[in-house]
Motif scaffolding. Structure first.
Motif, short mmCIF file in Angstrom:
data_model
loop_
_atom_site.label_atom_id
_atom_site.label_comp_id
_atom_site.label_asym_id
_atom_site.label_seq_id
_atom_site.Cartn_x
_atom_site.Cartn_y
_atom_site.Cartn_z
N ALA A 1 12.33 -4.43 -5.66
CA ALA A 1 13.08 -3.43 -4.77
C ALA A 1 14.25 -2.95 -5.72
CB ALA A 1 13.32 -4.11 -3.61
N TYR A 2 15.20 -3.87 -6.24
CA TYR A 2 16.16 -3.61 -6.81
C TYR A 2 16.26 -2.70 -7.92
CZ TYR A 2 21.08 -3.78 -8.59
OH TYR A 2 22.24 -3.68 -9.17
N ASN A 3 15.17 -2.86 -8.86
CA ASN A 3 14.74 -2.34 -9.96
C ASN A 3 14.17 -0.74 -9.60
OD1 ASN A 3 15.82 -4.23 -11.73
ND2 ASN A 3 13.74 -5.41 -11.67
N SER A 4 13.60 -0.80 -8.78
CA SER A 4 13.19 0.43 -8.04
C SER A 4 14.19 1.56 -7.35
CB SER A 4 11.88 0.36 -7.12
OG SER A 4 10.95 -0.22 -7.95
N GLY A 5 15.58 0.93 -7.19
CA GLY A 5 16.63 1.50 -6.98
C GLY A 5 17.00 1.25 -5.28
N TYR A 6 16.44 0.28 -4.91
CA TYR A 6 16.74 0.00 -3.38
C TYR A 6 17.86 -1.20 -3.44
CZ TYR A 6 12.17 2.38 -2.77
OH TYR A 6 11.29 3.32 -2.84
N LYS A 7 19.05 -0.58 -3.41
CA LYS A 7 20.10 -1.64 -3.81
C LYS A 7 20.40 -2.51 -2.52
CE LYS A 7 20.60 0.12 -7.82
NZ LYS A 7 19.57 -0.45 -9.01
N LYS B 1 0.90 -1.29 -0.09
CA LYS B 1 -0.14 -0.01 0.19
C LYS B 1 0.89 1.35 0.00
CE LYS B 1 -3.94 -1.92 2.24
NZ LYS B 1 -4.57 -2.01 3.81
N LEU B 2 1.96 1.22 0.52
CA LEU B 2 2.99 2.31 0.77
C LEU B 2 3.86 2.39 -0.69
CD1 LEU B 2 4.31 2.01 4.21
CD2 LEU B 2 2.87 3.66 3.51
N PHE B 3 4.01 1.39 -1.12
CA PHE B 3 5.03 1.54 -2.47
C PHE B 3 4.50 1.07 -3.77
CE2 PHE B 3 7.89 0.93 1.34
CZ PHE B 3 9.23 1.39 0.92
N ASN B 4 3.24 0.63 -3.79
CA ASN B 4 2.66 0.32 -4.79
C ASN B 4 3.09 -0.93 -5.54
OD1 ASN B 4 0.36 2.13 -4.49
ND2 ASN B 4 1.84 3.87 -5.31
N GLU B 5 4.07 -1.33 -4.94
CA GLU B 5 4.75 -2.71 -5.50
C GLU B 5 5.29 -3.54 -4.23
OE1 GLU B 5 8.26 -1.37 -7.91
OE2 GLU B 5 8.65 0.24 -6.57
N ARG B 6 5.49 -4.67 -4.74
CA ARG B 6 6.08 -5.68 -3.64
C ARG B 6 7.54 -5.45 -3.56
NH1 ARG B 6 4.34 -11.87 -2.93
NH2 ARG B 6 5.71 -12.24 -1.18
N VAL B 7 8.13 -4.56 -2.59
CA VAL B 7 9.57 -4.41 -2.44
C VAL B 7 10.33 -5.31 -1.64
CG1 VAL B 7 9.24 -2.01 -3.44
CG2 VAL B 7 8.94 -2.47 -0.86
N PHE B 8 9.44 -6.03 -0.78
CA PHE B 8 9.84 -6.78 0.60
C PHE B 8 9.16 -8.18 0.47
CE2 PHE B 8 11.32 -8.28 4.64
CZ PHE B 8 12.66 -7.84 4.60
N VAL C 1 18.32 -1.57 13.41
CA VAL C 1 19.50 -1.87 13.08
C VAL C 1 19.43 -3.24 11.98
CG1 VAL C 1 21.73 -3.11 14.00
CG2 VAL C 1 20.20 -1.90 15.24
N GLN C 2 20.22 -2.78 10.85
CA GLN C 2 20.26 -3.70 9.56
C GLN C 2 21.54 -3.75 9.03
OE1 GLN C 2 18.08 -5.72 8.50
NE2 GLN C 2 19.49 -6.22 7.02
N LEU C 3 22.08 -4.91 8.77
CA LEU C 3 23.51 -5.16 7.96
C LEU C 3 22.91 -4.48 6.44
CD1 LEU C 3 24.31 -8.50 9.47
CD2 LEU C 3 25.62 -6.52 9.75
N PRO C 4 24.13 -4.22 5.98
CA PRO C 4 24.00 -3.66 4.44
C PRO C 4 23.87 -4.83 3.60
CG PRO C 4 26.26 -3.31 5.22
CD PRO C 4 25.36 -4.01 6.43
N GLU C 5 22.61 -5.75 3.59
CA GLU C 5 22.74 -6.76 2.80
C GLU C 5 21.88 -6.30 1.66
OE1 GLU C 5 19.56 -10.77 2.77
OE2 GLU C 5 20.00 -9.78 4.79
N LYS C 6 22.42 -6.79 0.46
CA LYS C 6 21.91 -6.55 -0.86
C LYS C 6 20.68 -6.97 -1.30
CE LYS C 6 26.62 -5.53 -2.67
NZ LYS C 6 27.63 -5.87 -3.70
N THR C 7 19.97 -6.32 -2.04
CA THR C 7 18.77 -6.66 -2.46
C THR C 7 19.07 -7.66 -3.84
OG1 THR C 7 18.27 -4.69 -3.67
CG2 THR C 7 17.16 -5.07 -1.64
N ASN C 8 17.91 -8.54 -4.09
CA ASN C 8 18.20 -9.58 -5.14
C ASN C 8 18.12 -8.52 -6.51
OD1 ASN C 8 17.84 -11.36 -7.44
ND2 ASN C 8 16.93 -12.69 -6.17
N PRO C 9 19.10 -8.67 -7.47
CA PRO C 9 19.17 -7.82 -8.59
C PRO C 9 17.87 -8.01 -9.58
CG PRO C 9 21.32 -8.88 -8.42
CD PRO C 9 20.47 -9.47 -7.44
#
Length: 259
Positions: free
Chosen positions: A87-93, A15-22, A75-83
């Motif tokens: 989420a990755y395609n929307s700029g959330y690396k 509802k917030l992102f209008n897409e499934r980012v997580f 607190v979150q480790l800098p874990e990369k999103t799946n290319p």
């Protein structure tokens, strides 16, 4: 209350992102109930596995509904999103990028839906990234002596900002990172006022006693119980350093340090 499954959590974020980012975040209804049961209105909720920051979302909504003042630490480790992910395609690396944007959107949603009520709520947040010290360490290797001596003339790393050093000082002094911080330009130099006059920091070059005079006047306007001042050690000449110390002492400031 019907909590349903983690699919509800996916719906919350969609509802917030209008897409499934997580994938399958925790449902907000469940978290809000647990927070309401396990904490009082002004406690701090710490989440060491922040993910998409569902906890922050829940705390903000609960505060808005009940006019509470709970706080959150994510607190979150800098874990990369799946290319290949949305989420990755929307700029959330990295995952924390999703969490930060989620908090921003929740805050905006609260402001849009409750403009009057939101003015009474603390909706701000700060983001910190764990890194090495901003202060250069001494290299005692004789083979690098020449280089080390010249490098030590400026003891703050060149790729760091004054704000970076500011927050390291707060950490080393054991001060709350949420203290109010005000900036002011005095005689062309940036000065930070932390905690309504309890600590002044100036990390500029070519500092003069006029800067110290401005700090002293600012301190008197704030009237703190205690006051400390920190300068950059190579920020001024020996003469200006001596004059600045004496100027600050005239204003009752005796705890003066340099880094």
């Amino acid at each position: 209350i019907e909590f349903r499954t983690n699919q509800r959590g996916s719906d919350d974020i969609k509802k917030l992102f209008n897409e499934r980012v997580f994938d399958f975040p925790k449902p907000i209804t469940l978290l809000k109930s647990l927070i309401n049961i396990g904490t009082v209105h002004n406690e701090i909720i710490l989440d060491f596995f922040a993910g998409s920051s569902s906890i922050a979302h829940s705390v903000l909504e609960l505060n808005s509904e009940k006019m509470n003042n709970r706080k959150f630490i994510q607190v979150q480790l800098p874990e990369k999103t799946n290319p290949k992910s949305e989420a990755y395609n929307s700029g959330y690396k990295i995952i924390s990028d999703i969490g930060k944007e989620r908090i921003r959107r929740v805050v905006q949603k609260i402001k849009d839906e409750n403009p009057k009520k939101s003015k009474e709520l603390d909706l701000g947040f700060k983001v910190f990234k764990l890194d090495s010290s901003n202060i250069k360490s001494w290299d005692g290797n004789p083979e690098n002596l020449n280089e080390s001596l010249f490098d030590a003339v400026g003891n703050i790393k060149t790729d760091r900002t004054e704000e970076d050093v500011l927050y390291e000082i707060l950490l080393k002094y054991g001060l709350d990172l949420t203290l109010p911080i005000e900036e002011r330009i005095i005689e062309g130099k940036k000065v930070f006022n932390v905690g309504l006059g309890s600590l002044f920091i100036c990390l500029s070059d070519n500092i003069t006693a006029k800067v110290a005079e401005g700090i002293g006047q600012w301190k008197e306007a704030c009237s703190p119980e205690i006051c400390r001042v920190i300068f950059k050690d190579n920020g001024f000449t020996d003469v200006e350093k001596t004059n600045s110390v004496q100027t600050l002492k005239r204003y009752g400031i005796n705890e003066i340090r340099s880094i």
